[in-house]
Write a protein that holds these residues in place. Structure first.
Motif, PDB file in Angstrom:
ATOM      1  N   ALA A  52      28.200 113.375 130.436  1.00 50.02           N
ATOM      2  CA  ALA A  52      27.752 113.549 128.959  1.00 50.02           C
ATOM      3  C   ALA A  52      28.265 114.547 128.461  1.00 50.02           C
ATOM      4  CB  ALA A  52      26.157 113.965 129.326  1.00 50.02           C
ATOM      5  N   GLN A  53      29.139 115.568 128.943  1.00 51.36           N
ATOM      6  CA  GLN A  53      29.697 116.540 128.096  1.00 51.36           C
ATOM      7  C   GLN A  53      31.199 115.714 127.974  1.00 51.36           C
ATOM      8  OE1 GLN A  53      30.299 119.800 130.458  1.00 51.36           O
ATOM      9  NE2 GLN A  53      28.055 120.559 130.595  1.00 51.36           N
ATOM     10  N   LEU A  54      31.566 115.112 128.613  1.00 46.91           N
ATOM     11  CA  LEU A  54      32.903 114.226 128.165  1.00 46.91           C
ATOM     12  C   LEU A  54      32.752 113.376 126.957  1.00 46.91           C
ATOM     13  CD1 LEU A  54      35.980 113.332 128.856  1.00 46.91           C
ATOM     14  CD2 LEU A  54      34.750 111.659 130.168  1.00 46.91           C
ATOM     15  N   LEU A  55      31.611 112.678 126.967  1.00 47.81           N
ATOM     16  CA  LEU A  55      31.265 111.711 125.852  1.00 47.81           C
ATOM     17  C   LEU A  55      30.786 112.702 124.349  1.00 47.81           C
ATOM     18  CD1 LEU A  55      29.346 109.008 127.701  1.00 47.81           C
ATOM     19  CD2 LEU A  55      31.883 109.005 126.921  1.00 47.81           C
ATOM     20  N   HIS A  56      30.154 113.921 124.805  1.00 45.99           N
ATOM     21  CA  HIS A  56      30.069 114.499 123.593  1.00 45.99           C
ATOM     22  C   HIS A  56      31.025 115.210 122.877  1.00 45.99           C
ATOM     23  CE1 HIS A  56      27.453 117.299 121.361  1.00 45.99           C
ATOM     24  NE2 HIS A  56      28.064 118.505 121.695  1.00 45.99           N
ATOM     25  N   ARG A  57      31.934 115.709 123.782  1.00 46.96           N
ATOM     26  CA  ARG A  57      33.316 116.294 123.136  1.00 46.96           C
ATOM     27  C   ARG A  57      34.171 115.095 122.472  1.00 46.96           C
ATOM     28  NH1 ARG A  57      33.567 118.957 128.029  1.00 46.96           N
ATOM     29  NH2 ARG A  57      35.082 117.482 128.757  1.00 46.96           N
ATOM     30  N   TYR A  58      34.151 113.869 123.116  1.00 41.85           N
ATOM     31  CA  TYR A  58      34.908 112.651 122.464  1.00 41.85           C
ATOM     32  C   TYR A  58      34.148 112.287 121.226  1.00 41.85           C
ATOM     33  CZ  TYR A  58      36.572 108.285 121.931  1.00 41.85           C
ATOM     34  OH  TYR A  58      37.335 106.950 121.313  1.00 41.85           O
ATOM     35  N   THR A  59      33.278 112.443 121.013  1.00 42.42           N
ATOM     36  CA  THR A  59      32.457 111.941 119.716  1.00 42.42           C
ATOM     37  C   THR A  59      32.676 113.026 118.499  1.00 42.42           C
ATOM     38  OG1 THR A  59      30.428 111.015 120.826  1.00 42.42           O
ATOM     39  CG2 THR A  59      29.890 111.613 118.332  1.00 42.42           C
TER      40      THR A  59
END
Length: 626
Positions: A598-605
């Motif tokens: 979830a953190q990976l996708l949040h940073r990517y967004t």
């Protein structure tokens, strides 16, 4: 005349000291006459050329000369203002008398350092040119985001097509002012530049004169570019259908009617006024001539304080500006002191720049997930490159080592050599990217885009001559009208990467080791740190070689933790790629790290949002996801 006796003596003994002296004297006089004729003819041509230039040069009146001096002193005292020299007063010409013929600047290869840039299609303020470069970068970031390696559901590889010549010319001119070979040519600091190019417009302005339509195109392009970086806070542009056709032509207007972010087209002026009046946001309105009967309604809309109107022709309300073909303005009925210079573009240049905006917002067309999707063939390497990098017979060790993956560097006999000029670096790297060779026209079009080839051919020869002196004459060949790097004398790291990728794509055994060699051969982006207009397609092609290698290595990796390490390394190569982020999130989830996914996708967004890109769905299952 010689006597008969002298003639008989000459026939009997023609080669005497006297006859030889007379013959050499005659030959010397003939040579002198030929040289004198050549010099006089060349001087005459120069005089005629200068006379033609002087006839085209507008001479200022005494009043204009005084106003120009005052404006120049004010501009120097204020650092850098967006005020151009006043134009020569000419009787106003209505927009209806202006055609859409291309603009032909006197010097298409001139760069106005600090103030703006001149291209073959017109003139752009520096801020507008920077916005063009930013939009170009956004197109390539979107392509990086959308690329899906080794699958059949990603976009086709024609997304590597270079952008238009107009975009390349703007970027090249901007790069020449930002990173000139001569430090004295650098522009003033950013804080000394003028305000935004649209801030010079009054609340309502009617544009007339030969530059009315080119200036209208410049206003349209500048407004849409400005709104691109801040779509939520940007000023929307409303244009009537007739005004759009006047600026772009019917064909271009229809081609660009889909996908221009920030632009709303109305059927007529009444609809445009209704739309502009009904919004609480700032609005830029572009229309054709405003009839007197509509003047009161336009004035009522302007009273709201949220509308700026640009009229292509005459208007019963607001100011009237006469615009020349170079964008210099003079307000009709007022003093010319402080007149602004507007961005001017012909139809080709404006259409090219607007087409870039459509590419920045193009959506990714996905195919339905299919477990039987056929993997896309891996990119093949040009046979010339393959033979150059993997010779079948022993060859002498190259004395020149060229490193272009990462920061470019040249070593001759193991010692670093400085390549001082940007054009020389570009020529060297272009030849490395194209080992099959390039012609003189291809090199000039890439290094100096948008400038007629015959005007820069001399520059190219000088550049290549300097390059040969720097790295050795044997390193660069010129055969069959093509320039090439000699693989017997030059070693290029890009060639090794391509050879490794070709071997990995055709290997029958040890696939993991073959893909690892591709990964190891990639030491950085192609020509890292340089923003040349031509470099984006080969840079992205090279990056995709290693992304494909990482994806293939992950597919062949049974250990999920090792697969996750490979995906994390791939994200360092391209932190904007959605496919890699999706697979990395899946890998984290597979190892039980749901929070990390979830953190990976949040940073990517957030990374995409900071770059001006909209995120694409990351919760879809693709054939390559695990």
């Amino acid at each position: 005349m010689p006597t008969a006796e002298q003639v008989q003596d000459w026939v009997a003994q023609p080669l005497t000291e006297r006859t030889l002296t007379a013959g050499l004297t005659l030959l010397a006089w003939l040579i002198w006459l030929f040289v004198a004729y050549t010099a006089i003819a060349a001087a005459a041509r120069r005089v005629r050329s200068g006379a033609r230039w002087l006839r085209r040069l507008p001479l200022p009146t005494p009043l204009q000369a005084t106003a120009t001096s005052v404006a120049g002193a004010a501009a120097l005292g204020a650092g850098h203002a967006a005020v151009a020299q006043p134009a020569e007063p000419v009787a106003p010409v209505t927009a209806s008398a202006v055609d859409g013929s291309p603009i032909s600047p006197d010097t298409a290869d001139t760069v106005d350092v600090g103030e703006g840039v001149t291209i073959a299609g017109g003139w752009l303020p520096r801020e507008t040119a920077e916005q063009v470069a930013a939009a170009s970068a956004l197109v390539w970031l979107r392509r990086r985001r959308d690329y899906e390696p080794l699958t059949g559901s990603g976009p086709p590889r024609h997304d590597l097509a270079p952008l238009s010549t107009t975009v390349a010319a703007v970027r090249a001119a901007l790069d020449a002012t930002t990173h000139p070979d001569d430090p004295a040519e650098r522009p003033p600091p950013a804080e000394a530049r003028a305000a935004g190019p649209l801030t010079v417009l009054p609340t309502t302005v009617a544009l007339t004169g030969p530059g009315a339509l080119p200036a209208g195109r410049g206003v349209l392009v500048t407004a849409l570019l400005a709104a691109l970086r801040q779509p939520a806070d940007g000023t929307p542009t409303v244009i009537t259908r007739r005004a759009r056709a006047m600026l772009l032509g019917p064909a271009a207007a229809v081609a660009l009617q889909q996908g221009l972010p920030g632009l709303q087209v109305t059927a007529n002026l009444d609809d445009a006024l209704t739309l502009a009046h009904g919004t609480a946001r700032k609005v830029l309105l572009i229309s054709e001539t405003v009839p007197a009967a509509v003047g009161s309604r336009l004035a009522a809309v302007l009273d709201t304080g949220t509308v700026t109107a640009v009229v292509l022709g005459t208007s019963p309300v607001g100011a009237t500006w006469h615009v020349d073909v170079h964008g210099r303005t003079s307000q009709v009925g007022r003093s010319q002191e402080g007149a602004a210079r507007l961005c001017v573009l012909d139809q080709v240049a404006a259409t090219d720049l607007l087409a870039v905006l459509t590419l920045t917002r193009a959506t990714l067309q996905r195919q339905p997930a299919d477990a039987t999707a056929v993997p896309r063939p891996r990119p093949a390497v040009d046979p010339v490159t393959l033979r150059a990098a993997t010779p079948e017979v022993a060859k002498p060790t190259p004395s020149v080592h060229l490193r272009i993956l990462g920061k470019p560097a040249v070593l001759v006999d193991g010692r670093p050599v400085a390549v001082r000029r940007s054009a020389a670096w570009q020529g060297l790297i272009l030849l490395a990217v194209h080992p099959e060779g390039l012609g003189a026209r291809q090199l000039t079009d890439a290094i100096w885009p948008g400038i007629p080839a015959h005007t820069v051919t001399g520059r190219l020869y000088t550049t290549l001559s300097d390059l040969r002196r720097t790295i050795g004459a044997a390193a660069v060949h010129h055969r069959d009208d093509r320039y090439r790097l000699d693989p017997d004398h030059v070693d290029v790291d890009l060639w090794h990467l391509r050879t490794a990728a070709q071997h990995a794509a055709t290997a029958l055994t040890d696939h993991t080791g073959a893909w690892q060699k591709v990964i190891d051969a990639y030491t950085g982006d192609l020509a890292a740190g340089h923003t040349w207009a031509w470099v984006d397609p080969p840079r992205e092609t090279t990056r995709r070689l290693v992304i494909d290698a990482y994806a293939a290595a992950v597919d062949a990796q049974p250990d999920p933790h090792r697969a996750l390490e490979l995906l994390e390394a791939a994200l360092r190569v391209d932190p904007y790629n959605a496919h890699l982020h999706r697979r990395a999130a899946d890998a984290l989830t597979a190892t039980g790290d749901h929070s990390g996914a979830a953190q990976l996708l949040h940073r990517y967004t957030h990374r995409l949002a900071d770059a001006g890109l909209a995120p694409i769905p990351l919760d879809e299952t693709t054939p390559s996801s695990r």
